[in-house]
Scaffold this motif. Structure first.
Motif, PDB file in Angstrom:
ATOM      1  N   SER A   1      20.040   0.284 -54.354  1.00 19.43           N
ATOM      2  CA  SER A   1      20.993  -0.807 -54.580  1.00 19.43           C
ATOM      3  C   SER A   1      20.377  -2.169 -54.337  1.00 19.43           C
ATOM      4  O   SER A   1      20.494  -3.071 -55.177  1.00 19.43           O
ATOM      5  N   VAL A   2      19.727  -2.343 -53.217  1.00 27.25           N
ATOM      6  CA  VAL A   2      19.154  -3.646 -52.872  1.00 27.25           C
ATOM      7  C   VAL A   2      18.008  -4.006 -53.813  1.00 27.25           C
ATOM      8  O   VAL A   2      17.857  -5.157 -54.209  1.00 27.25           O
ATOM      9  N   GLU A   3      17.225  -2.980 -54.209  1.00 29.85           N
ATOM     10  CA  GLU A   3      16.070  -3.250 -55.058  1.00 29.85           C
ATOM     11  C   GLU A   3      16.377  -3.056 -56.549  1.00 29.85           C
ATOM     12  O   GLU A   3      15.475  -3.042 -57.368  1.00 29.85           O
ATOM     13  N   TRP A   4      17.660  -2.917 -56.891  1.00 29.94           N
ATOM     14  CA  TRP A   4      18.134  -2.827 -58.272  1.00 29.94           C
ATOM     15  C   TRP A   4      17.364  -1.765 -59.058  1.00 29.94           C
ATOM     16  O   TRP A   4      16.830  -2.036 -60.129  1.00 29.94           O
TER      17      TRP A   4
ATOM     18  N   ASN B   1       4.778  -5.671 -46.601  1.00 36.31           N
ATOM     19  CA  ASN B   1       4.455  -6.608 -47.679  1.00 36.31           C
ATOM     20  C   ASN B   1       4.823  -8.051 -47.368  1.00 36.31           C
ATOM     21  O   ASN B   1       4.689  -8.918 -48.229  1.00 36.31           O
ATOM     22  N   GLU B   2       5.328  -8.277 -46.158  1.00 38.83           N
ATOM     23  CA  GLU B   2       5.755  -9.612 -45.726  1.00 38.83           C
ATOM     24  C   GLU B   2       6.727 -10.238 -46.724  1.00 38.83           C
ATOM     25  O   GLU B   2       6.654 -11.421 -47.048  1.00 38.83           O
ATOM     26  N   ASP B   3       7.669  -9.412 -47.181  1.00 42.72           N
ATOM     27  CA  ASP B   3       8.664  -9.833 -48.170  1.00 42.72           C
ATOM     28  C   ASP B   3       9.949 -10.255 -47.448  1.00 42.72           C
ATOM     29  O   ASP B   3      10.865  -9.460 -47.265  1.00 42.72           O
ATOM     30  N   SER B   4      10.009 -11.498 -47.057  1.00 42.68           N
ATOM     31  CA  SER B   4      11.145 -11.974 -46.264  1.00 42.68           C
ATOM     32  C   SER B   4      12.457 -11.939 -47.043  1.00 42.68           C
ATOM     33  O   SER B   4      13.517 -11.720 -46.450  1.00 42.68           O
ATOM     34  N   LEU B   5      12.411 -12.116 -48.360  1.00 45.67           N
ATOM     35  CA  LEU B   5      13.638 -12.051 -49.150  1.00 45.67           C
ATOM     36  C   LEU B   5      14.233 -10.642 -49.113  1.00 45.67           C
ATOM     37  O   LEU B   5      15.443 -10.475 -48.954  1.00 45.67           O
TER      38      LEU B   5
ATOM     39  N   ILE C   1      13.589  -8.312 -46.787  1.00 44.61           N
ATOM     40  CA  ILE C   1      13.986  -8.071 -45.400  1.00 44.61           C
ATOM     41  C   ILE C   1      15.386  -8.635 -45.169  1.00 44.61           C
ATOM     42  O   ILE C   1      16.265  -7.961 -44.638  1.00 44.61           O
ATOM     43  N   ASN C   2      15.599  -9.876 -45.593  1.00 45.83           N
ATOM     44  CA  ASN C   2      16.905 -10.515 -45.429  1.00 45.83           C
ATOM     45  C   ASN C   2      17.997  -9.785 -46.201  1.00 45.83           C
ATOM     46  O   ASN C   2      19.122  -9.641 -45.714  1.00 45.83           O
ATOM     47  N   ALA C   3      17.680  -9.313 -47.395  1.00 52.10           N
ATOM     48  CA  ALA C   3      18.681  -8.607 -48.201  1.00 52.10           C
ATOM     49  C   ALA C   3      19.112  -7.313 -47.510  1.00 52.10           C
ATOM     50  O   ALA C   3      20.309  -7.010 -47.443  1.00 52.10           O
ATOM     51  N   TYR C   4      18.149  -6.562 -46.986  1.00 50.14           N
ATOM     52  CA  TYR C   4      18.502  -5.324 -46.274  1.00 50.14           C
ATOM     53  C   TYR C   4      19.302  -5.626 -45.004  1.00 50.14           C
ATOM     54  O   TYR C   4      20.306  -4.969 -44.728  1.00 50.14           O
ATOM     55  N   GLU C   5      18.866  -6.610 -44.252  1.00 52.87           N
ATOM     56  CA  GLU C   5      19.575  -6.939 -43.014  1.00 52.87           C
ATOM     57  C   GLU C   5      20.978  -7.460 -43.307  1.00 52.87           C
ATOM     58  O   GLU C   5      21.923  -7.130 -42.595  1.00 52.87           O
ATOM     59  N   GLU C   6      21.131  -8.246 -44.367  1.00 55.52           N
ATOM     60  CA  GLU C   6      22.454  -8.760 -44.723  1.00 55.52           C
ATOM     61  C   GLU C   6      23.407  -7.616 -45.052  1.00 55.52           C
ATOM     62  O   GLU C   6      24.564  -7.610 -44.658  1.00 55.52           O
ATOM     63  N   LEU C   7      22.922  -6.627 -45.786  1.00 59.78           N
ATOM     64  CA  LEU C   7      23.752  -5.483 -46.130  1.00 59.78           C
ATOM     65  C   LEU C   7      24.025  -4.598 -44.918  1.00 59.78           C
ATOM     66  O   LEU C   7      25.181  -4.318 -44.586  1.00 59.78           O
ATOM     67  N   LEU C   8      22.972  -4.182 -44.254  1.00 55.75           N
ATOM     68  CA  LEU C   8      23.112  -3.159 -43.219  1.00 55.75           C
ATOM     69  C   LEU C   8      23.703  -3.673 -41.919  1.00 55.75           C
ATOM     70  O   LEU C   8      24.310  -2.905 -41.162  1.00 55.75           O
ATOM     71  N   LEU C   9      23.526  -4.942 -41.647  1.00 57.93           N
ATOM     72  CA  LEU C   9      24.045  -5.499 -40.397  1.00 57.93           C
ATOM     73  C   LEU C   9      25.358  -6.242 -40.597  1.00 57.93           C
ATOM     74  O   LEU C   9      25.865  -6.872 -39.669  1.00 57.93           O
ATOM     75  N   SER C  10      25.910  -6.151 -41.805  1.00 55.48           N
ATOM     76  CA  SER C  10      27.206  -6.786 -42.059  1.00 55.48           C
ATOM     77  C   SER C  10      28.281  -6.054 -41.264  1.00 55.48           C
ATOM     78  O   SER C  10      28.160  -4.861 -40.990  1.00 55.48           O
ATOM     79  N   GLU C  11      29.329  -6.764 -40.928  1.00 55.64           N
ATOM     80  CA  GLU C  11      30.377  -6.196 -40.080  1.00 55.64           C
ATOM     81  C   GLU C  11      31.045  -4.946 -40.658  1.00 55.64           C
ATOM     82  O   GLU C  11      31.266  -3.987 -39.922  1.00 55.64           O
ATOM     83  N   PRO C  12      31.333  -4.888 -41.953  1.00 48.70           N
ATOM     84  CA  PRO C  12      32.016  -3.676 -42.422  1.00 48.70           C
ATOM     85  C   PRO C  12      31.132  -2.432 -42.440  1.00 48.70           C
ATOM     86  O   PRO C  12      31.629  -1.316 -42.399  1.00 48.70           O
ATOM     87  N   MET C  13      29.821  -2.596 -42.515  1.00 51.30           N
ATOM     88  CA  MET C  13      28.899  -1.452 -42.520  1.00 51.30           C
ATOM     89  C   MET C  13      28.841  -0.867 -41.113  1.00 51.30           C
ATOM     90  O   MET C  13      28.701  -1.596 -40.141  1.00 51.30           O
TER      91      MET C  13
END
Length: 147
Positions: free
Chosen positions: A22-25, A64-68, A70-82
């Motif tokens: 999902s995150v990596e389309w 891979n030092e891919d901060s975008l 990393i942020n996308a996964y953290e935004e999804l997985l650490l969101s309150e409803p998850m």
């Protein structure tokens, strides 16, 4: 192409690959997973996984030092409803039992034990090795796609 059927009110456990697709389309599975995310966003279902999913999804982006990403996964997985379930001693004992009685790897045993501990209604994965586990309502994405 088959369709992913997720009843409203379900407790749905997602394996790591679901987040990655999902995150990596992922071209093959992204569209198939859209009903899952739409029901999650409209709060029709609960999405659950082990805290292990955070480590598993971040390995390559960190390497891979891919901060975008990393942020996308953290935004999804650490969101309150998850709901990320902590790996506690009872889950580790159940995972040990699963490893002792089935031919699954440690991370898979932890995911399965976590899903069983919360009595999930669906366990969405693309790993056919989960199919042989009793008391785990497994949905294999490649099989849904082929149906």
């Amino acid at each position: 192409m088959g369709q992913l059927v997720i009843p409203s009110g379900s407790k749905v456990y997602i394996d790591t690959v679901v987040a990655i697709y999902s995150v990596e389309w992922n071209a093959e599975y992204f569209e198939l997973l859209q009903p899952l995310w739409l029901k999650f966003q409209s709060e029709e279902i609960e999405l659950i996984s082990s805290e292990l999913i955070l480590m598993e999804t971040l390995v390559l982006p960190v390497k891979n030092e891919d901060s975008l990403l990393i942020n996308a996964y953290e935004e999804l997985l650490l969101s309150e409803p998850m709901q990320l379930i902590p790996i506690d001693q009872s889950i580790l004992r159940r995972a040990a039992n699963l490893r002792a009685t089935n031919s699954i790897k440690t991370p898979d045993a932890i995911h399965a034990a976590t899903a069983m501990s919360v009595n999930c209604d669906l366990f969405i994965t693309n790993d056919k090795g989960f199919r042989n586990l009793d008391n785990l309502p497994v949905v294999i994405l490649s099989e849904v796609l082929a149906s």
